[in-house]
Design a protein around this motif. Structure first.
Motif, PDB file in Angstrom:
ATOM      1  N   TYR A 131     -31.381 -10.071  12.691  1.00  0.00           N
ATOM      2  CA  TYR A 131     -32.295 -11.207  12.548  1.00  0.00           C
ATOM      3  C   TYR A 131     -32.412 -11.539  11.063  1.00  0.00           C
ATOM      4  O   TYR A 131     -32.480 -10.640  10.221  1.00  0.00           O
ATOM      5  CB  TYR A 131     -33.683 -10.871  13.102  1.00  0.00           C
ATOM      6  CG  TYR A 131     -33.716 -10.660  14.598  1.00  0.00           C
ATOM      7  CD1 TYR A 131     -34.133 -11.680  15.456  1.00  0.00           C
ATOM      8  CD2 TYR A 131     -33.327  -9.440  15.154  1.00  0.00           C
ATOM      9  CE1 TYR A 131     -34.155 -11.485  16.829  1.00  0.00           C
ATOM     10  CE2 TYR A 131     -33.342  -9.237  16.523  1.00  0.00           C
ATOM     11  CZ  TYR A 131     -33.760 -10.265  17.358  1.00  0.00           C
ATOM     12  OH  TYR A 131     -33.779 -10.079  18.717  1.00  0.00           O
ATOM     13  N   THR A 132     -32.465 -12.826  10.760  1.00  0.00           N
ATOM     14  CA  THR A 132     -32.525 -13.260   9.366  1.00  0.00           C
ATOM     15  C   THR A 132     -33.937 -13.145   8.815  1.00  0.00           C
ATOM     16  O   THR A 132     -34.884 -13.700   9.375  1.00  0.00           O
ATOM     17  CB  THR A 132     -32.045 -14.709   9.217  1.00  0.00           C
ATOM     18  OG1 THR A 132     -30.654 -14.788   9.551  1.00  0.00           O
ATOM     19  CG2 THR A 132     -32.249 -15.214   7.798  1.00  0.00           C
ATOM     20  N   VAL A 133     -34.079 -12.433   7.705  1.00  0.00           N
ATOM     21  CA  VAL A 133     -35.317 -12.409   6.923  1.00  0.00           C
ATOM     22  C   VAL A 133     -35.156 -13.391   5.786  1.00  0.00           C
ATOM     23  O   VAL A 133     -34.128 -13.394   5.103  1.00  0.00           O
ATOM     24  CB  VAL A 133     -35.584 -10.987   6.367  1.00  0.00           C
ATOM     25  CG1 VAL A 133     -36.690 -11.017   5.312  1.00  0.00           C
ATOM     26  CG2 VAL A 133     -35.960 -10.038   7.494  1.00  0.00           C
ATOM     27  N   PHE A 134     -36.156 -14.260   5.584  1.00  0.00           N
ATOM     28  CA  PHE A 134     -36.006 -15.287   4.548  1.00  0.00           C
ATOM     29  C   PHE A 134     -37.225 -15.426   3.649  1.00  0.00           C
ATOM     30  O   PHE A 134     -37.345 -16.393   2.885  1.00  0.00           O
ATOM     31  CB  PHE A 134     -35.645 -16.639   5.179  1.00  0.00           C
ATOM     32  CG  PHE A 134     -36.688 -17.225   6.090  1.00  0.00           C
ATOM     33  CD1 PHE A 134     -37.542 -18.228   5.642  1.00  0.00           C
ATOM     34  CD2 PHE A 134     -36.802 -16.798   7.406  1.00  0.00           C
ATOM     35  CE1 PHE A 134     -38.497 -18.784   6.486  1.00  0.00           C
ATOM     36  CE2 PHE A 134     -37.750 -17.351   8.260  1.00  0.00           C
ATOM     37  CZ  PHE A 134     -38.603 -18.346   7.797  1.00  0.00           C
ATOM     38  N   GLY A 135     -38.129 -14.467   3.689  1.00  0.00           N
ATOM     39  CA  GLY A 135     -39.292 -14.509   2.809  1.00  0.00           C
ATOM     40  C   GLY A 135     -40.151 -13.273   3.004  1.00  0.00           C
ATOM     41  O   GLY A 135     -39.828 -12.379   3.795  1.00  0.00           O
ATOM     42  N   GLU A 136     -41.252 -13.208   2.254  1.00  0.00           N
ATOM     43  CA  GLU A 136     -42.172 -12.080   2.374  1.00  0.00           C
ATOM     44  C   GLU A 136     -43.567 -12.480   1.924  1.00  0.00           C
ATOM     45  O   GLU A 136     -43.749 -13.396   1.109  1.00  0.00           O
ATOM     46  CB  GLU A 136     -41.689 -10.893   1.551  1.00  0.00           C
ATOM     47  CG  GLU A 136     -41.702 -11.123   0.056  1.00  0.00           C
ATOM     48  CD  GLU A 136     -41.231  -9.899  -0.722  1.00  0.00           C
ATOM     49  OE1 GLU A 136     -42.107  -9.139  -1.173  1.00  0.00           O
ATOM     50  OE2 GLU A 136     -40.003  -9.724  -0.882  1.00  0.00           O
ATOM     51  N   ILE A 137     -44.547 -11.784   2.458  1.00  0.00           N
ATOM     52  CA  ILE A 137     -45.943 -11.992   2.069  1.00  0.00           C
ATOM     53  C   ILE A 137     -46.181 -11.394   0.682  1.00  0.00           C
ATOM     54  O   ILE A 137     -45.793 -10.257   0.419  1.00  0.00           O
ATOM     55  CB  ILE A 137     -46.894 -11.329   3.085  1.00  0.00           C
ATOM     56  CG1 ILE A 137     -46.769 -12.001   4.456  1.00  0.00           C
ATOM     57  CG2 ILE A 137     -48.340 -11.380   2.586  1.00  0.00           C
ATOM     58  CD1 ILE A 137     -47.540 -11.291   5.563  1.00  0.00           C
ATOM     59  N   TYR A 138     -46.815 -12.165  -0.213  1.00  0.00           N
ATOM     60  CA  TYR A 138     -47.206 -11.603  -1.501  1.00  0.00           C
ATOM     61  C   TYR A 138     -48.721 -11.580  -1.668  1.00  0.00           C
ATOM     62  O   TYR A 138     -49.242 -10.988  -2.618  1.00  0.00           O
ATOM     63  CB  TYR A 138     -46.540 -12.345  -2.673  1.00  0.00           C
ATOM     64  CG  TYR A 138     -46.983 -13.775  -2.892  1.00  0.00           C
ATOM     65  CD1 TYR A 138     -48.051 -14.080  -3.731  1.00  0.00           C
ATOM     66  CD2 TYR A 138     -46.310 -14.834  -2.290  1.00  0.00           C
ATOM     67  CE1 TYR A 138     -48.451 -15.385  -3.955  1.00  0.00           C
ATOM     68  CE2 TYR A 138     -46.690 -16.147  -2.510  1.00  0.00           C
ATOM     69  CZ  TYR A 138     -47.766 -16.419  -3.344  1.00  0.00           C
ATOM     70  OH  TYR A 138     -48.150 -17.724  -3.555  1.00  0.00           O
ATOM     71  N   GLU A 139     -49.430 -12.203  -0.733  1.00  0.00           N
ATOM     72  CA  GLU A 139     -50.891 -12.137  -0.741  1.00  0.00           C
ATOM     73  C   GLU A 139     -51.381 -12.411   0.681  1.00  0.00           C
ATOM     74  O   GLU A 139     -50.924 -13.357   1.316  1.00  0.00           O
ATOM     75  CB  GLU A 139     -51.475 -13.177  -1.706  1.00  0.00           C
ATOM     76  CG  GLU A 139     -52.975 -13.096  -1.872  1.00  0.00           C
ATOM     77  CD  GLU A 139     -53.497 -14.108  -2.890  1.00  0.00           C
ATOM     78  OE1 GLU A 139     -54.536 -14.731  -2.607  1.00  0.00           O
ATOM     79  OE2 GLU A 139     -52.843 -14.284  -3.947  1.00  0.00           O
TER      80      GLU A 139
END
Length: 211
Positions: A172-180
């Protein structure tokens, strides 16, 4: 030497999170979640930006919640299958996958949902956040043998210290992440659900651009 390696790791993490060019905010019933979109997965980054422009995720639902796994939102698999089955042209629009060793299923990762198509291509209007679980050295060893991969130093460090869902990597493609706002998605992941993993009360969200 160990101090230098630790400092280098922190710098790399900061540059990964804040050196990207696009950030978005998920406004939910439980608070806001700020997310950085990766420039090294440009097709999925741009798809999310188009979805914001088209209001695809305006008042959308987190409709599949599994504690220690993922919180999924947007169009549900069932609705996608029903809509596509009713299409006389049998069109199934998908976005080809983008796999990068910097984009992996750590806690807080943003990924694109998909069906079981052989290309591992993503749905155009379904996303998920990884809430994950504890990962051990043995877990990683078994996955390396099963999937024929080798986790990088950074991946191993993050998985062992913070957890995640490494079994999803390369599928599955990951394309970002939580920073807050990680606490917000973790709270949502603990909501009560029915036997089909639907939350008992609707959990709405809207995605918009942020500075």
């Amino acid at each position: 030497m160990r101090r230098f390696v630790l400092l280098l790791f922190i710098v790399l993490q900061l540059s990964l999170s804040y050196g990207q060019s696009r950030k978005v905010v998920f406004t939910t019933d439980y608070g806001t979640i700020k997310v950085v979109l990766y420039d090294f997965t440009p097709k999925h980054r741009d798809l999310m930006l188009r979805c914001i422009q088209d209001s695809t995720y305006h008042g959308a639902l987190f409709n599949w919640i599994i504690e220690n796994f993922v919180v999924q939102g947007g169009e549900h698999d069932i609705d996608i299958a029903r809509r596509e089955a009713a299409d006389p042209m049998a069109k199934k629009p998908r976005l080809s996958p983008e796999f990068d060793e910097q984009a992996f299923h750590k806690v807080g990762a943003l990924g694109a949902g998909r069906d079981d198509n052989s290309e591992k291509a993503s749905f155009l209007n379904q996303i998920y956040f990884v809430v994950g679980k504890t990962v051990t050295e043995e877990d990683l060893r078994k996955l390396e043998e099963k999937k024929g991969v080798k986790y990088t130093y950074e991946q191993r460090k993050v998985y062992l210290e913070k957890g995640g869902q490494p079994r999803l990597d390369g599928d599955y493609t990951v394309f970002g992440e939580i920073y807050e706002g990680l606490d917000v998605i973790m709270a949502i992941s603990r909501l009560k659900t029915d036997q089909q993993d639907f939350p008992l009360s609707p959990v709405r969200f809207t995605v918009s651009l942020t500075e």
